[in-house]
Write an enzyme that holds these catalytic residues in place. Structure first.
Site, PDB file in Angstrom:
ATOM      1  N   TYR A 255      -3.605 -17.667  -4.868  1.00 19.12           N
ATOM      2  CA  TYR A 255      -2.567 -17.692  -3.835  1.00 19.12           C
ATOM      3  C   TYR A 255      -1.670 -16.452  -4.034  1.00 19.12           C
ATOM      4  O   TYR A 255      -1.285 -16.140  -5.167  1.00 19.12           O
ATOM      5  CB  TYR A 255      -1.753 -18.991  -3.965  1.00 19.12           C
TER       6      TYR A 255
ATOM      7  N   ASP B 299      -4.077 -25.198 -10.970  1.00 22.51           N
ATOM      8  CA  ASP B 299      -3.417 -25.370  -9.668  1.00 22.51           C
ATOM      9  C   ASP B 299      -4.376 -26.184  -8.806  1.00 22.51           C
ATOM     10  O   ASP B 299      -5.418 -25.690  -8.371  1.00 22.51           O
ATOM     11  CB  ASP B 299      -3.130 -23.987  -9.062  1.00 22.51           C
TER      12      ASP B 299
ATOM     13  N   ARG C 126      20.584 -33.162 -11.092  1.00 27.16           N
ATOM     14  CA  ARG C 126      19.704 -32.007 -11.340  1.00 27.16           C
ATOM     15  C   ARG C 126      18.601 -32.425 -12.308  1.00 27.16           C
ATOM     16  O   ARG C 126      17.446 -32.058 -12.161  1.00 27.16           O
ATOM     17  CB  ARG C 126      20.497 -30.825 -11.910  1.00 27.16           C
TER      18      ARG C 126
ATOM     19  N   LYS D 168       1.679 -29.202   0.459  1.00 31.59           N
ATOM     20  CA  LYS D 168       0.396 -29.203   1.166  1.00 31.59           C
ATOM     21  C   LYS D 168      -0.127 -30.637   1.351  1.00 31.59           C
ATOM     22  O   LYS D 168       0.525 -31.435   1.992  1.00 31.59           O
ATOM     23  CB  LYS D 168      -0.574 -28.284   0.414  1.00 31.59           C
TER      24      LYS D 168
HETATM   25  C1  LIG Z   1      -2.777 -22.733  -4.051  1.00 31.44           C
HETATM   26  C2  LIG Z   1      -1.294 -22.643  -3.919  1.00 31.44           C
HETATM   27  N1  LIG Z   1      -0.527 -22.680  -5.032  1.00 31.44           N
HETATM   28  C3  LIG Z   1       0.823 -22.597  -4.972  1.00 31.44           C
HETATM   29  C4  LIG Z   1       1.480 -22.439  -3.759  1.00 31.44           C
HETATM   30  C5  LIG Z   1       2.982 -22.313  -3.733  1.00 31.44           C
HETATM   31  O1  LIG Z   1       3.578 -23.490  -3.320  1.00 31.44           O
HETATM   32  P1  LIG Z   1       4.966 -23.576  -2.488  1.00 31.44           P
HETATM   33  O2  LIG Z   1       4.727 -22.857  -1.200  1.00 31.44           O
HETATM   34  O3  LIG Z   1       5.178 -25.052  -2.351  1.00 31.44           O
HETATM   35  O4  LIG Z   1       5.997 -22.899  -3.323  1.00 31.44           O
HETATM   36  C6  LIG Z   1       0.726 -22.407  -2.587  1.00 31.44           C
HETATM   37  C7  LIG Z   1       1.407 -22.228  -1.283  1.00 31.44           C
HETATM   38  O5  LIG Z   1       0.808 -21.831  -0.306  1.00 31.44           O
HETATM   39  C8  LIG Z   1      -0.691 -22.506  -2.673  1.00 31.44           C
HETATM   40  O6  LIG Z   1      -1.471 -22.472  -1.570  1.00 31.44           O
END
Ligand SMILES: Cc1ncc(COP(=O)(O)O)c(C=O)c1O
Length: 381
Positions: free
Chosen positions: A100, A172, A48, A197
Protein backbone atom coordinates in the site's frame (compact mmCIF):
# COMPACT_ATOMS: atom_id res chain seq x y z
CA UNK A 1 -14.23 -18.14 23.41
CA UNK A 2 -14.49 -21.39 21.43
CA UNK A 3 -17.26 -20.14 19.13
CA UNK A 4 -17.19 -20.08 15.34
CA UNK A 5 -16.65 -16.95 13.25
CA UNK A 6 -20.19 -15.60 12.82
CA UNK A 7 -21.02 -16.08 16.51
CA UNK A 8 -17.85 -14.24 17.47
CA UNK A 9 -18.57 -11.44 14.96
CA UNK A 10 -21.94 -10.85 16.60
CA UNK A 11 -21.11 -11.44 20.27
CA UNK A 12 -17.39 -11.35 21.12
CA UNK A 13 -16.43 -8.65 23.61
CA UNK A 14 -20.04 -7.58 24.06
CA UNK A 15 -22.37 -8.08 27.00
CA UNK A 16 -25.75 -6.60 27.87
CA UNK A 17 -25.19 -3.34 29.77
CA UNK A 18 -25.34 -4.21 33.50
CA UNK A 19 -27.18 -1.01 34.49
CA UNK A 20 -29.93 -0.95 31.83
CA UNK A 21 -29.84 -4.30 30.06
CA UNK A 22 -29.13 -2.55 26.72
CA UNK A 23 -28.22 -5.32 24.29
CA UNK A 24 -25.99 -3.15 22.11
CA UNK A 25 -22.79 -1.82 23.66
CA UNK A 26 -23.46 1.83 24.60
CA UNK A 27 -21.41 4.66 23.11
CA UNK A 28 -19.51 5.74 26.23
CA UNK A 29 -19.08 9.33 25.12
CA UNK A 30 -16.80 10.33 27.95
CA UNK A 31 -13.20 11.46 28.14
CA UNK A 32 -12.79 10.66 31.84
CA UNK A 33 -14.10 8.49 34.71
CA UNK A 34 -14.88 9.20 38.34
CA UNK A 35 -12.43 7.88 40.94
CA UNK A 36 -13.61 7.23 44.52
CA UNK A 37 -10.10 8.04 45.75
CA UNK A 38 -6.95 8.61 43.68
CA UNK A 39 -6.30 5.32 41.86
CA UNK A 40 -9.59 3.79 43.05
CA UNK A 41 -11.54 3.37 39.79
CA UNK A 42 -13.41 0.75 37.78
CA UNK A 43 -10.60 0.06 35.30
CA UNK A 44 -11.09 3.23 33.27
CA UNK A 45 -9.18 6.45 33.95
CA UNK A 46 -8.96 8.50 30.73
CA UNK A 47 -10.31 7.66 27.27
CA UNK A 48 -7.06 8.12 25.33
CA UNK A 49 -5.92 4.90 27.00
CA UNK A 50 -9.17 3.03 27.68
CA UNK A 51 -12.83 3.41 26.83
CA UNK A 52 -15.52 0.72 27.31
CA UNK A 53 -16.95 0.97 23.76
CA UNK A 54 -13.46 0.71 22.29
CA UNK A 55 -12.60 -2.14 24.67
CA UNK A 56 -15.61 -4.15 23.44
CA UNK A 57 -14.42 -3.60 19.86
CA UNK A 58 -10.82 -4.55 20.69
CA UNK A 59 -11.94 -7.78 22.35
CA UNK A 60 -14.12 -8.58 19.35
CA UNK A 61 -11.25 -7.91 16.90
CA UNK A 62 -8.93 -10.11 18.97
CA UNK A 63 -11.50 -12.94 18.91
CA UNK A 64 -11.96 -12.68 15.11
CA UNK A 65 -8.20 -13.03 14.61
CA UNK A 66 -7.96 -15.92 17.10
CA UNK A 67 -5.71 -13.64 19.15
CA UNK A 68 -5.62 -12.61 22.77
CA UNK A 69 -5.18 -8.82 22.72
CA UNK A 70 -6.63 -6.21 20.37
CA UNK A 71 -5.75 -2.54 20.02
CA UNK A 72 -7.81 -0.11 17.94
CA UNK A 73 -6.26 3.01 16.37
CA UNK A 74 -7.59 6.13 14.70
CA UNK A 75 -6.36 4.82 11.32
CA UNK A 76 -4.55 1.90 9.77
CA UNK A 77 -1.47 4.11 9.48
CA UNK A 78 -1.58 4.89 13.23
CA UNK A 79 -1.57 1.12 13.85
CA UNK A 80 1.40 0.65 11.50
CA UNK A 81 3.23 3.57 13.09
CA UNK A 82 2.82 2.02 16.54
CA UNK A 83 4.53 -1.19 15.41
CA UNK A 84 7.40 0.83 13.92
CA UNK A 85 7.84 2.66 17.23
CA UNK A 86 9.09 -0.63 18.71
CA UNK A 87 12.25 -0.06 16.63
CA UNK A 88 15.40 1.95 17.34
CA UNK A 89 17.92 3.73 15.09
CA UNK A 90 20.10 1.14 13.33
CA UNK A 91 17.35 -1.49 13.28
CA UNK A 92 16.35 -3.03 9.95
CA UNK A 93 13.01 -4.10 8.50
CA UNK A 94 12.38 -6.50 5.64
CA UNK A 95 9.19 -5.78 3.79
CA UNK A 96 7.45 -6.25 0.45
CA UNK A 97 8.25 -4.48 -2.82
CA UNK A 98 4.51 -4.21 -3.54
CA UNK A 99 2.83 -2.42 -0.66
CA UNK A 100 0.00 0.00 0.00
CA UNK A 101 1.41 3.43 -0.98
CA UNK A 102 0.89 4.86 2.51
CA UNK A 103 2.92 2.03 4.07
CA UNK A 104 5.74 2.65 1.59
CA UNK A 105 5.53 6.38 2.41
CA UNK A 106 5.66 5.97 6.20
CA UNK A 107 8.61 3.56 5.86
CA UNK A 108 10.68 5.72 3.50
CA UNK A 109 9.57 9.29 4.29
CA UNK A 110 9.09 9.02 8.04
CA UNK A 111 10.92 6.14 9.72
CA UNK A 112 14.02 6.13 7.49
CA UNK A 113 14.60 9.64 8.89
CA UNK A 114 14.85 8.09 12.34
CA UNK A 115 17.68 5.80 11.22
CA UNK A 116 15.64 2.66 10.47
CA UNK A 117 16.56 0.82 7.29
CA UNK A 118 13.95 -0.86 5.08
CA UNK A 119 14.68 -3.64 2.59
CA UNK A 120 11.99 -4.06 -0.08
CA UNK A 121 11.93 -7.61 -1.44
CA UNK A 122 9.57 -9.93 -3.27
CA UNK A 123 7.75 -11.45 -0.29
CA UNK A 124 6.15 -14.10 -2.54
CA UNK A 125 9.49 -15.88 -2.14
CA UNK A 126 10.42 -16.56 1.53
CA UNK A 127 14.02 -17.12 0.36
CA UNK A 128 14.29 -13.42 -0.61
CA UNK A 129 13.40 -12.60 2.99
CA UNK A 130 15.74 -15.18 4.53
CA UNK A 131 18.75 -13.92 2.53
CA UNK A 132 18.20 -10.33 3.77
CA UNK A 133 18.18 -11.19 7.46
CA UNK A 134 21.11 -9.75 9.38
CA UNK A 135 21.95 -9.18 13.03
CA UNK A 136 20.19 -5.78 12.72
CA UNK A 137 16.87 -7.19 11.45
CA UNK A 138 14.06 -6.64 13.94
CA UNK A 139 10.87 -6.85 11.91
CA UNK A 140 9.40 -8.58 8.85
CA UNK A 141 6.35 -6.69 7.53
CA UNK A 142 4.26 -8.46 4.92
CA UNK A 143 1.06 -7.58 3.10
CA UNK A 144 -0.88 -10.52 1.61
CA UNK A 145 -2.65 -10.32 -0.76
CA UNK A 146 -0.80 -7.17 -1.76
CA UNK A 147 -2.34 -3.88 -2.72
CA UNK A 148 -2.91 -3.54 -5.69
CA UNK A 149 -1.44 -6.47 -7.65
CA UNK A 150 -2.72 -9.20 -5.30
CA UNK A 151 0.56 -11.03 -4.85
CA UNK A 152 0.52 -13.77 -2.21
CA UNK A 153 3.06 -14.37 0.56
CA UNK A 154 3.22 -17.73 2.33
CA UNK A 155 2.59 -16.68 5.94
CA UNK A 156 3.52 -20.05 7.44
CA UNK A 157 6.83 -20.24 5.57
CA UNK A 158 7.77 -16.65 6.46
CA UNK A 159 6.74 -17.31 10.07
CA UNK A 160 9.34 -20.10 10.20
CA UNK A 161 12.04 -17.79 8.79
CA UNK A 162 11.11 -15.12 11.37
CA UNK A 163 11.09 -17.56 14.27
CA UNK A 164 14.44 -19.04 13.35
CA UNK A 165 15.96 -15.54 13.19
CA UNK A 166 14.18 -14.34 16.36
CA UNK A 167 12.59 -11.47 14.43
CA UNK A 168 9.08 -10.02 14.89
CA UNK A 169 6.70 -10.88 12.05
CA UNK A 170 3.74 -8.61 11.24
CA UNK A 171 1.09 -9.21 8.57
CA UNK A 172 -1.13 -6.49 7.09
CA UNK A 173 -4.31 -8.54 6.74
CA UNK A 174 -6.45 -5.71 5.32
CA UNK A 175 -7.12 -7.22 1.89
CA UNK A 176 -8.14 -10.62 3.23
CA UNK A 177 -10.05 -9.59 6.40
CA UNK A 178 -10.14 -11.94 9.41
CA UNK A 179 -12.96 -13.86 7.73
CA UNK A 180 -10.63 -15.11 4.99
CA UNK A 181 -7.27 -15.36 6.75
CA UNK A 182 -5.87 -15.49 10.30
CA UNK A 183 -2.11 -14.80 10.28
CA UNK A 184 -1.57 -15.45 14.01
CA UNK A 185 -2.66 -19.07 13.45
CA UNK A 186 0.03 -19.36 10.76
CA UNK A 187 2.96 -18.04 12.79
CA UNK A 188 2.70 -14.22 12.67
CA UNK A 189 3.33 -12.25 15.87
CA UNK A 190 1.25 -9.21 14.92
CA UNK A 191 -1.74 -8.84 12.64
CA UNK A 192 -2.55 -5.36 11.40
CA UNK A 193 -5.76 -4.11 9.77
CA UNK A 194 -6.96 -1.00 8.10
CA UNK A 195 -10.35 -1.42 9.80
CA UNK A 196 -11.54 1.30 7.39
CA UNK A 197 -11.89 -1.45 4.78
CA UNK A 198 -13.70 -4.81 5.09
CA UNK A 199 -13.99 -4.86 8.89
CA UNK A 200 -15.81 -1.50 9.07
CA UNK A 201 -17.37 -2.36 5.74
CA UNK A 202 -19.53 0.71 5.13
CA UNK A 203 -17.00 3.41 4.15
CA UNK A 204 -18.05 5.59 7.08
CA UNK A 205 -15.12 5.18 9.50
CA UNK A 206 -11.32 5.44 9.30
CA UNK A 207 -9.71 3.09 11.82
CA UNK A 208 -6.85 0.64 12.31
CA UNK A 209 -6.13 -2.32 14.55
CA UNK A 210 -3.42 -4.61 15.85
CA UNK A 211 -3.97 -8.06 17.33
CA UNK A 212 -1.31 -10.09 19.16
CA UNK A 213 -1.04 -13.11 21.45
CA UNK A 214 2.02 -12.26 23.49
CA UNK A 215 1.40 -10.28 26.69
CA UNK A 216 4.80 -8.56 26.71
CA UNK A 217 4.41 -7.48 23.09
CA UNK A 218 0.90 -6.19 23.86
CA UNK A 219 2.24 -4.17 26.81
CA UNK A 220 4.94 -2.58 24.64
CA UNK A 221 2.41 -1.70 21.92
CA UNK A 222 -0.08 -0.44 24.51
CA UNK A 223 2.59 1.88 25.90
CA UNK A 224 2.93 3.68 22.53
CA UNK A 225 -0.85 3.53 21.90
CA UNK A 226 -1.49 5.39 25.14
CA UNK A 227 1.65 7.55 25.20
CA UNK A 228 1.22 8.80 21.62
CA UNK A 229 -2.57 8.72 21.59
CA UNK A 230 -3.62 7.70 18.07
CA UNK A 231 -6.74 6.03 19.47
CA UNK A 232 -10.31 6.18 18.08
CA UNK A 233 -13.34 7.64 19.81
CA UNK A 234 -16.40 5.76 21.06
CA UNK A 235 -18.72 6.74 18.16
CA UNK A 236 -16.39 5.20 15.60
CA UNK A 237 -15.84 2.17 17.83
CA UNK A 238 -19.60 1.65 17.98
CA UNK A 239 -19.99 1.96 14.21
CA UNK A 240 -17.29 -0.64 13.63
CA UNK A 241 -18.79 -3.02 16.22
CA UNK A 242 -22.05 -2.68 14.31
CA UNK A 243 -20.32 -3.23 10.96
CA UNK A 244 -18.56 -6.37 12.20
CA UNK A 245 -21.88 -8.08 12.95
CA UNK A 246 -22.32 -8.69 9.20
CA UNK A 247 -18.65 -9.22 8.28
CA UNK A 248 -19.16 -12.91 7.46
CA UNK A 249 -22.25 -12.18 5.33
CA UNK A 250 -20.57 -9.32 3.51
CA UNK A 251 -17.37 -11.29 2.87
CA UNK A 252 -19.30 -14.19 1.34
CA UNK A 253 -21.06 -11.74 -1.00
CA UNK A 254 -17.78 -9.91 -1.82
CA UNK A 255 -16.13 -13.22 -2.70
CA UNK A 256 -19.04 -14.40 -4.84
CA UNK A 257 -19.28 -11.11 -6.76
CA UNK A 258 -15.47 -10.87 -6.95
CA UNK A 259 -15.33 -14.29 -8.64
CA UNK A 260 -18.01 -13.32 -11.18
CA UNK A 261 -16.36 -9.99 -12.00
CA UNK A 262 -12.95 -11.66 -12.38
CA UNK A 263 -14.38 -14.38 -14.64
CA UNK A 264 -16.19 -11.78 -16.73
CA UNK A 265 -13.05 -9.64 -17.14
CA UNK A 266 -10.63 -12.50 -17.81
CA UNK A 267 -11.52 -12.82 -21.48
CA UNK A 268 -12.62 -9.24 -22.09
CA UNK A 269 -10.91 -7.82 -25.20
CA UNK A 270 -10.06 -4.55 -23.39
CA UNK A 271 -8.26 -6.40 -20.57
CA UNK A 272 -4.58 -7.17 -21.15
CA UNK A 273 -3.86 -8.61 -17.72
CA UNK A 274 -5.94 -9.52 -14.70
CA UNK A 275 -4.90 -10.07 -11.08
CA UNK A 276 -7.20 -12.23 -8.95
CA UNK A 277 -5.80 -15.06 -6.79
CA UNK A 278 -8.72 -17.40 -7.56
CA UNK A 279 -7.42 -18.14 -11.05
CA UNK A 280 -5.39 -21.33 -11.27
CA UNK A 281 -2.75 -19.55 -13.34
CA UNK A 282 -2.27 -16.82 -10.69
CA UNK A 283 1.28 -17.43 -9.34
CA UNK A 284 0.01 -17.33 -5.74
CA UNK A 285 -3.10 -19.48 -6.30
CA UNK A 286 -1.86 -22.48 -4.31
CA UNK A 287 -0.73 -20.32 -1.41
CA UNK A 288 -4.11 -18.55 -1.44
CA UNK A 289 -5.87 -21.93 -1.39
CA UNK A 290 -3.71 -23.04 1.51
CA UNK A 291 -4.05 -19.99 3.78
CA UNK A 292 -7.28 -18.22 2.73
CA UNK A 293 -10.87 -19.47 2.96
CA UNK A 294 -11.81 -17.84 -0.36
CA UNK A 295 -10.23 -15.40 -2.81
CA UNK A 296 -11.77 -12.08 -1.79
CA UNK A 297 -13.42 -9.23 -3.61
CA UNK A 298 -10.40 -7.36 -4.99
CA UNK A 299 -9.60 -7.57 -8.70
CA UNK A 300 -7.03 -5.50 -10.61
CA UNK A 301 -6.81 -5.17 -14.39
CA UNK A 302 -4.42 -3.68 -16.92
CA UNK A 303 -6.30 -2.07 -19.82
CA UNK A 304 -5.00 -3.22 -23.19
CA UNK A 305 -2.94 -0.55 -24.96
CA UNK A 306 -4.51 2.25 -22.88
CA UNK A 307 -2.71 5.55 -22.30
CA UNK A 308 -3.07 7.41 -19.01
CA UNK A 309 -5.73 9.56 -20.66
CA UNK A 310 -7.69 6.50 -21.93
CA UNK A 311 -7.44 4.93 -18.46
CA UNK A 312 -8.76 8.10 -16.81
CA UNK A 313 -11.65 8.12 -19.28
CA UNK A 314 -12.60 4.53 -18.43
CA UNK A 315 -12.18 5.15 -14.68
CA UNK A 316 -14.55 8.13 -14.87
CA UNK A 317 -17.25 6.43 -16.93
CA UNK A 318 -18.73 4.02 -14.36
CA UNK A 319 -22.28 4.54 -13.12
CA UNK A 320 -22.67 1.93 -10.36
CA UNK A 321 -18.99 1.66 -9.36
CA UNK A 322 -17.67 4.87 -7.76
CA UNK A 323 -14.25 6.28 -8.59
CA UNK A 324 -12.74 6.75 -5.13
CA UNK A 325 -9.85 5.80 -2.87
CA UNK A 326 -10.35 2.94 -0.39
CA UNK A 327 -11.90 -0.52 -0.67
CA UNK A 328 -13.82 -3.15 1.23
CA UNK A 329 -17.11 -1.28 1.67
CA UNK A 330 -20.49 -2.64 0.57
CA UNK A 331 -20.39 -0.34 -2.47
CA UNK A 332 -18.20 -1.15 -5.48
CA UNK A 333 -15.25 1.19 -6.01
CA UNK A 334 -12.84 1.87 -8.85
CA UNK A 335 -9.36 3.15 -8.09
CA UNK A 336 -6.44 4.28 -10.24
CA UNK A 337 -3.47 3.22 -8.05
CA UNK A 338 -0.77 5.11 -9.99
CA UNK A 339 -2.32 8.49 -9.21
CA UNK A 340 -4.50 7.71 -6.20
CA UNK A 341 -3.63 5.13 -3.51
CA UNK A 342 -0.05 4.60 -4.74
CA UNK A 343 0.66 8.16 -5.92
CA UNK A 344 3.31 8.59 -3.21
CA UNK A 345 5.51 5.83 -4.73
CA UNK A 346 8.02 7.02 -7.36
CA UNK A 347 7.08 5.91 -10.91
CA UNK A 348 10.18 3.71 -11.44
CA UNK A 349 9.54 1.90 -8.12
CA UNK A 350 5.83 1.28 -8.70
CA UNK A 351 6.18 0.29 -12.38
CA UNK A 352 8.69 -2.44 -11.44
CA UNK A 353 5.93 -4.26 -9.53
CA UNK A 354 3.20 -3.67 -12.09
CA UNK A 355 1.60 -0.45 -10.83
CA UNK A 356 1.49 0.99 -14.33
CA UNK A 357 -0.55 3.92 -15.64
CA UNK A 358 -3.17 1.62 -17.22
CA UNK A 359 -3.79 -0.44 -14.06
CA UNK A 360 -7.24 -0.18 -12.47
CA UNK A 361 -8.08 -1.66 -9.08
CA UNK A 362 -11.63 -2.80 -8.46
CA UNK A 363 -13.16 -3.30 -5.03
CA UNK A 364 -16.16 -5.45 -5.84
CA UNK A 365 -19.07 -4.59 -3.57
CA UNK A 366 -22.20 -6.52 -2.71
CA UNK A 367 -24.66 -4.97 -5.18
CA UNK A 368 -26.57 -7.17 -7.66
CA UNK A 369 -23.99 -8.82 -9.89
CA UNK A 370 -26.02 -8.18 -13.08
CA UNK A 371 -25.79 -4.43 -12.46
CA UNK A 372 -22.06 -4.60 -11.78
CA UNK A 373 -21.35 -6.61 -14.95
CA UNK A 374 -23.51 -4.28 -17.05
CA UNK A 375 -21.64 -1.27 -15.66
CA UNK A 376 -18.28 -2.87 -16.47
CA UNK A 377 -19.53 -3.64 -19.97
CA UNK A 378 -20.60 -0.06 -20.66
CA UNK A 379 -17.50 1.51 -19.08
CA UNK A 380 -15.03 -0.75 -20.90
CA UNK A 381 -17.02 -0.46 -24.12
C1 LIG B 1 -3.34 -2.70 2.66
C2 LIG B 1 -3.53 -1.42 3.42
N1 LIG B 1 -2.85 -1.23 4.57
C3 LIG B 1 -2.98 -0.09 5.29
C4 LIG B 1 -3.80 0.95 4.86
C5 LIG B 1 -3.89 2.22 5.67
O1 LIG B 1 -5.07 2.27 6.39
P1 LIG B 1 -5.87 3.63 6.75
O2 LIG B 1 -6.25 4.25 5.45
O3 LIG B 1 -7.02 3.13 7.57
O4 LIG B 1 -4.92 4.48 7.51
C6 LIG B 1 -4.53 0.78 3.68
C7 LIG B 1 -5.40 1.87 3.20
O5 LIG B 1 -5.75 1.94 2.04
C8 LIG B 1 -4.38 -0.43 2.94
O6 LIG B 1 -5.06 -0.64 1.79
Amino acid sequence: MGYKFATKAIHAGQHADPTTGAVMTPIYQTSTYQQAAPGDHKGYEYSRGTNPTRKALEDCLAALENGTYGLAFSSGMAATETVLKLLKPGDEVITGDDLYGGSYRIFTNVFEHYGIKFHFVNTSDPERIAERISSATRLIWVETPTNPTLKLADIEAIGKVAKEAGVLFAVDNTFASPYLQNPLDLGADIVMHSVTKYIGGHSDVVMGALVVNDRELYDRLFFYYNACGGTPGPQDSFLVLRGIKTLHLRMRAHCENGRKVAEYLKNHPRVEKIYWPGFEDHPGHNIAKKQMRDFGGMVSIVLRGASLEDTFKVAASFKVFTLAESLGGVESLINHPATMTHGSIPREVREKVGVVDNLIRISVGVEDIEDLLADLEQALG
